[in-house]
Design an enzyme around this catalytic site. Structure first.
Site, mmCIF file in Angstrom:
data_model
loop_
_atom_site.group_PDB
_atom_site.id
_atom_site.type_symbol
_atom_site.label_atom_id
_atom_site.label_comp_id
_atom_site.label_asym_id
_atom_site.label_seq_id
_atom_site.Cartn_x
_atom_site.Cartn_y
_atom_site.Cartn_z
ATOM 1 N N ARG A 35 70.419 17.181 -35.366
ATOM 2 C CA ARG A 35 71.827 17.137 -34.966
ATOM 3 C C ARG A 35 72.676 16.346 -35.968
ATOM 4 O O ARG A 35 73.857 16.642 -36.164
ATOM 5 C CB ARG A 35 71.946 16.570 -33.558
ATOM 6 C CG ARG A 35 71.379 17.563 -32.527
ATOM 7 C CD ARG A 35 70.871 16.889 -31.265
ATOM 8 N NE ARG A 35 71.959 16.263 -30.546
ATOM 9 C CZ ARG A 35 71.801 15.605 -29.400
ATOM 10 N NH1 ARG A 35 70.599 15.492 -28.848
ATOM 11 N NH2 ARG A 35 72.837 15.074 -28.801
ATOM 12 N N ARG A 88 59.297 15.955 -27.132
ATOM 13 C CA ARG A 88 60.497 15.913 -26.294
ATOM 14 C C ARG A 88 61.597 16.809 -26.846
ATOM 15 O O ARG A 88 61.712 16.976 -28.060
ATOM 16 C CB ARG A 88 61.035 14.495 -26.222
ATOM 17 C CG ARG A 88 60.097 13.559 -25.519
ATOM 18 C CD ARG A 88 60.602 12.125 -25.640
ATOM 19 N NE ARG A 88 59.647 11.241 -24.974
ATOM 20 C CZ ARG A 88 59.720 9.921 -25.010
ATOM 21 N NH1 ARG A 88 60.711 9.333 -25.657
ATOM 22 N NH2 ARG A 88 58.835 9.187 -24.381
ATOM 23 N N ASP A 126 65.860 16.749 -26.187
ATOM 24 C CA ASP A 126 66.869 15.899 -25.547
ATOM 25 C C ASP A 126 67.615 16.613 -24.436
ATOM 26 O O ASP A 126 67.545 17.836 -24.300
ATOM 27 C CB ASP A 126 67.903 15.445 -26.589
ATOM 28 C CG ASP A 126 67.304 14.495 -27.602
ATOM 29 O OD1 ASP A 126 66.299 13.849 -27.297
ATOM 30 O OD2 ASP A 126 67.866 14.420 -28.719
#
Lengths: 246, 246
Positions: free
Chosen positions: A199, A52, A54
């Site tokens: 992040r 994935r 985001d």
């Protein structure tokens, strides 16, 4: 059945991420590509992504695979898919691969890049692809802090809890901080990442860069295994999946 | 009255150009900045730009000036304006200049850059800022052709007719073709440009690059003073005003 590997570039700004997780107003990138696949091959096709990304996160080289018994050439598949895709999603390469290739299970490592625009004023051109930071950042201190994160560690302090995850040990193979004019890139390679790990790592390094954390404090954050000690989770728009290695 | 010079960066994608020419659905960049000026200074202020940029054309360093008797500091003016401006227009610098500075009349030369993405597939990231060309381009032939355009010439073949213009002589001080990975930049400096001149020049050089024109044919195009002989006018999105020299 032929097994087809796709290399995909996308501007994630207007999507809910690679995969639909909850009900969202916007489509997922996987969904949009699957819709194009079903138009090209006239049947429903399941696309397996490398993993994935985001909401708002971009990719220069996301990878995915699907099976088909169509005889269309690789070039035809690419141009047909691109003709159905919106301009912010592009299939860069189409390759026929071994039948046992799997875009997710066969991943050896991934490289992500986080981009910071470190300038007096924001830039209209970079606004979708970087985080704007007007205050000065101490590059040397950030590089020093980064050395403590490289290697094999328990990154529990650098992840967002999701479900009942137990194993927080990951190996950072590369963590480079590169300045090019007014842009600072953080390039991170690992075999696997925890949710929001890149992040939060970059958010923590920025705290070091602006003088709020000492470089050595990063060791303490790792040791405490407490998300509250690390820096903030930066917005998705600065993040880009650069490469998936097999 | 203080005379204030602005240096402005904008993504021109969603605007009708620097200046409103006809009735358009979209605003002009000048209009949006004048609206921000009137909010900051609580009165109508006329903004003088260095010159027009067309619909969809970008600027890294457009310049403009206005007069005011306000005592606001340069930094305050910049941050106040930016707080009212949309994210695709940014005031990069604010400087108090001599009373007789005029953003248009005092221009010595301007530098424009046209960007071509020369790659097998288009890029979602460059789509707003470059023209995508999938076929191979011969850089050496384009550089050869460019040498014939440098210097003082009648550029009537390289302009779009608008009104009763009579003087088509312009001087190209610099015309460089730079390749950086998959992007080719055309950088052109001149004291003044004719309408659509950069976009037609680059459109003509691309015809050379793909083998439709010999490099020497550019001399013939100049000589004939006939717009129909030159290449196509390229779209505005690849063009960016890089610098205005005074």
């Amino acid at each position: 059945m032929r097994n087809i590997k796709l290399t995909i570039e996308y501007d994630g700004t207007d999507y809910c991420g690679w995969q639909t997780q909850n009900a969202t107003r916007t489509k997922s990138i996987q969904q949009v590509i699957e819709e194009a696949l079903s138009k090209v091959f006239q049947k429903k096709i399941a696309l397996i992504g490398s993993g994935r990304t985001d909401s708002g996160v971009h990719a220069c080289n996301q990878t995915a695979n699907f099976k088909t018994d169509s005889r269309l050439s690789q070039d035809r598949i690419r141009s047909a898919l691109n003709s159905y895709l919106p301009k912010d999603i592009v299939i860069k390469r189409v390759r026929e691969v071994d039948g046992d290739f799997h875009a997710r299970f066969r991943v050896k490592s991934k490289i992500y890049r986080y981009s910071i625009l470190n300038a007096p004023a924001p830039s209209p051109f970079n606004r979708r692809y970087s985080l704007f930071i007007p205050y000065p950042l101490d590059l040397e201190k950030m590089k020093k802090a980064a050395t403590y994160l490289k290697g094999r560690h328990n990154f529990k302090s650098f992840h967002r809890a999701m479900g009942k995850q137990k194993n927080f040990v990951r190996t950072i193979k590369k963590l480079e901080i590169i300045q090019r004019d007014e842009v600072i890139f953080f390039e991170i390679e690992a075999e696997g990442f925890l949710y929001h790990m890149v992040r939060i790592i970059v958010g923590t390094l920025l705290e070091v860069g602006r003088g709020r954390f000492r470089p050595g404090y990063v060791k303490e954050i790792l040791k405490q295994k407490n998300r509250n000690l690390a820096g903030p989770t930066l917005p998705g728009r600065g993040l880009c999946l650069m490469e998936v290695k097999y």
